[in-house]
Design an enzyme around this catalytic site. Structure first.
Site, PDB file in Angstrom:
ATOM      1  N   ASP A  46      -2.498   6.408  -4.804  1.00 12.96           N
ATOM      2  CA  ASP A  46      -1.853   6.180  -6.102  1.00 12.96           C
ATOM      3  C   ASP A  46      -1.793   4.680  -6.392  1.00 12.96           C
ATOM      4  OD1 ASP A  46       0.122   7.441  -8.282  1.00 12.96           O
ATOM      5  OD2 ASP A  46       0.969   5.545  -7.595  1.00 12.96           O
ATOM      6  N   TYR A  51      -0.593  -2.814 -10.976  1.00 13.06           N
ATOM      7  CA  TYR A  51      -0.431  -3.216  -9.574  1.00 13.06           C
ATOM      8  C   TYR A  51      -1.437  -4.322  -9.198  1.00 13.06           C
ATOM      9  CZ  TYR A  51       2.084   1.293  -9.124  1.00 13.06           C
ATOM     10  OH  TYR A  51       2.919   2.370  -9.282  1.00 13.06           O
ATOM     11  N   LYS A  76      -3.105   4.348 -13.458  1.00  9.48           N
ATOM     12  CA  LYS A  76      -2.180   4.497 -14.597  1.00  9.48           C
ATOM     13  C   LYS A  76      -2.462   3.455 -15.662  1.00  9.48           C
ATOM     14  CE  LYS A  76       1.319   5.550 -11.091  1.00  9.48           C
ATOM     15  NZ  LYS A  76       1.044   4.575 -10.040  1.00  9.48           N
ATOM     16  N   HIS A 109       1.852   5.271 -17.797  1.00  4.97           N
ATOM     17  CA  HIS A 109       2.764   4.744 -16.773  1.00  4.97           C
ATOM     18  C   HIS A 109       4.238   4.894 -17.176  1.00  4.97           C
ATOM     19  CE1 HIS A 109       2.611   1.665 -13.264  1.00  4.97           C
ATOM     20  NE2 HIS A 109       3.729   2.354 -13.197  1.00  4.97           N
ATOM     21  N   LEU A 191      11.111   7.038  -0.766  1.00  3.60           N
ATOM     22  CA  LEU A 191      12.033   6.549   0.267  1.00  3.60           C
ATOM     23  C   LEU A 191      13.024   5.565  -0.335  1.00  3.60           C
ATOM     24  CD1 LEU A 191       9.318   5.895   3.041  1.00  3.60           C
ATOM     25  CD2 LEU A 191      10.779   7.934   2.776  1.00  3.60           C
ATOM     26  N   ILE A 230       4.388  10.271  -2.544  1.00  2.00           N
ATOM     27  CA  ILE A 230       3.429   9.180  -2.316  1.00  2.00           C
ATOM     28  C   ILE A 230       4.102   7.955  -1.685  1.00  2.00           C
ATOM     29  CG2 ILE A 230       1.654   9.789  -4.006  1.00  2.00           C
ATOM     30  CD1 ILE A 230       3.192   8.013  -6.064  1.00  2.00           C
ATOM     31  N   VAL A 234       2.755  -0.930   4.192  1.00  2.00           N
ATOM     32  CA  VAL A 234       1.640  -1.771   4.638  1.00  2.00           C
ATOM     33  C   VAL A 234       1.640  -1.874   6.166  1.00  2.00           C
ATOM     34  CG1 VAL A 234       1.472  -3.121   2.517  1.00  2.00           C
ATOM     35  CG2 VAL A 234       3.038  -3.881   4.329  1.00  2.00           C
ATOM     36  N   ARG A 238       3.914   2.849  10.381  1.00  2.00           N
ATOM     37  CA  ARG A 238       4.643   3.643   9.372  1.00  2.00           C
ATOM     38  C   ARG A 238       3.693   4.498   8.542  1.00  2.00           C
ATOM     39  NH1 ARG A 238       8.689  -1.014   6.996  1.00  2.00           N
ATOM     40  NH2 ARG A 238      10.273  -0.899   8.641  1.00  2.00           N
ATOM     41  N   ASN A 242       4.412   8.414   8.379  1.00  2.00           N
ATOM     42  CA  ASN A 242       4.762   9.104   7.133  1.00  2.00           C
ATOM     43  C   ASN A 242       3.885  10.328   6.848  1.00  2.00           C
ATOM     44  OD1 ASN A 242       6.695   7.147   6.831  1.00  2.00           O
ATOM     45  ND2 ASN A 242       5.618   5.999   5.235  1.00  2.00           N
TER      46      ASN A 242
END
Ligand SMILES: NC(=O)c1ccc[n+]([C@@H]2O[C@H](COP(=O)([O-])OP(=O)(O)OC[C@H]3O[C@@H](n4cnc5c(N)ncnc54)[C@H](OP(=O)(O)O)[C@@H]3O)[C@@H](O)[C@H]2O)c1
Length: 276
Positions: A46, A51, A76, A109, A191, A230, A234, A238, A242
């Site tokens: 995503d 971004y 988006k 978006h 999260l 989603i 980085v 993790r 996840n």
């Protein structure tokens, strides 16, 4: 490697229920993060024009060696590009940056109702979909009343609504509205951006009960609610953690206990005013 189930969208396209988000990941870091995610078993990515990491994401996709049809790529349209012609141009630019000839899912978006352009924007999405350049079209941050306008004034019901959703913002009524209208709910900031929810005593206790981390408990809660989810990271450990959420199941009581943590707490903007 974990096997991620799919959710079937209202046009029969399937989206992996767990994907990988890249908000706030700089373009050069996005390449290694997305590479790690794909190596770890994620197949859904995503991103978004705003971004500024569509190019880095595209480099990872190209280098992955995974056949394009096995990946599910979402991007988006940013608020400043809303409008019919500007949307068509912005879509071309996103494809160019990603290095792709189609995307799986394209989202508006934010509704930015103050601009009053999301209906025209949606008509451009319908054209891109009809032209076969997108496999599915959806929205993000739409309240029920924004969706109702699309129902009344356009031909196509969005496949999915990507909204802020985590244990402190459980979004019961909007999840229900989406479901009643055949729209999948996708959770952004699942999260809560790695904030207090990860140290909430109830979540920590459930981690102990199931032998999983707080993040894994929360991702599992999303999956059992039926959300597409989603999480972003980085951090390679993790990223792998996840997606390691398919070997346990929360009891119905424990799902309800996490939902009861809801306090209507947003980390991001209210769609009625954000960017308007
Ligand atoms: N449509 C929209 O308007 C919108 C808005 C926001 C986000 N999104 C999408 O949703 C995705 C996810 O949301 P998000 O990035 O805001 O936040 P998030 O996924 O809720 O949380 C990410 C944060 O949690 C940390 N984290 C991740 N996994 C962890 C773990 N297992 N244990 C402890 N900490 C962990 C990450 O740290 P590290 O990275 O340092 O590991 C990062 O700081 C975005 O990347 C984006 O794709 C969409």
């Amino acid at each position: 490697m974990s096997s991620v189930p799919s959710v079937t969208l209202n046009n029969s396209v399937e989206i992996p229920q767990l994907g990988f988000g890249v908000w706030q990941v700089p373009d050069d870091e996005a390449t290694s993060a997305v590479q790690t995610a794909i190596e770890s078993g994620y197949r859904s990515i995503d991103t978004a024009a705003i971004y500024r990491n569509e190019e880095g994401t595209g480099r990872a996709i190209a280098a992955s060696g995974v056949p394009r049809h096995e990946l599910f790529i979402t991007t988006k349209l940013w608020n400043s590009e809303q409008g019919y012609d500007t949307t068509l141009a912005a879509f071309d630019e996103s494809l160019r940056k990603l290095g792709l000839d189609y995307v799986d899912l394209y989202l508006i978006h934010w509704p930015t109702p103050g601009q009053d352009k999301y209906v025209d924007t949606w008509r451009a999405f319908e054209k891109l979909y009809a032209d076969g350049r997108i496999r599915a079209i959806g929205v993000s941050n739409f309240h029920a009343h924004h969706l109702k306008r699309l129902f009344d004034e356009t031909e196509t019901v969005p496949v999915l609504n990507q909204i802020e959703l985590h244990p402190y913002l459980a979004q019961g009524p909007l999840r229900e509205f989406n479901a009643q209208n055949g729209i999948a709910t996708e959770a952004w900031s699942p999260l809560a951006q790695g904030g207090d929810v990860l140290t909430d005593p109830a979540v920590v206790a459930l981690g102990g009960k199931y032998g999983k981390t707080p993040a894994q408990v929360i991702i599992r809660w999303h999956l059992q609610l039926g959300n597409v989810v989603i999480p972003k990271s980085v951090t390679p450990t993790r990223i792998r953690e996840n997606i390691d959420v398919f070997d346990f199941e929360l009891s119905a009581d424990d799902v309800a206990a996490i939902t009861a943590l809801d306090k209507g707490q947003r980390t991001g903007g209210d769609p009625d005013v954000f960017g308007a």
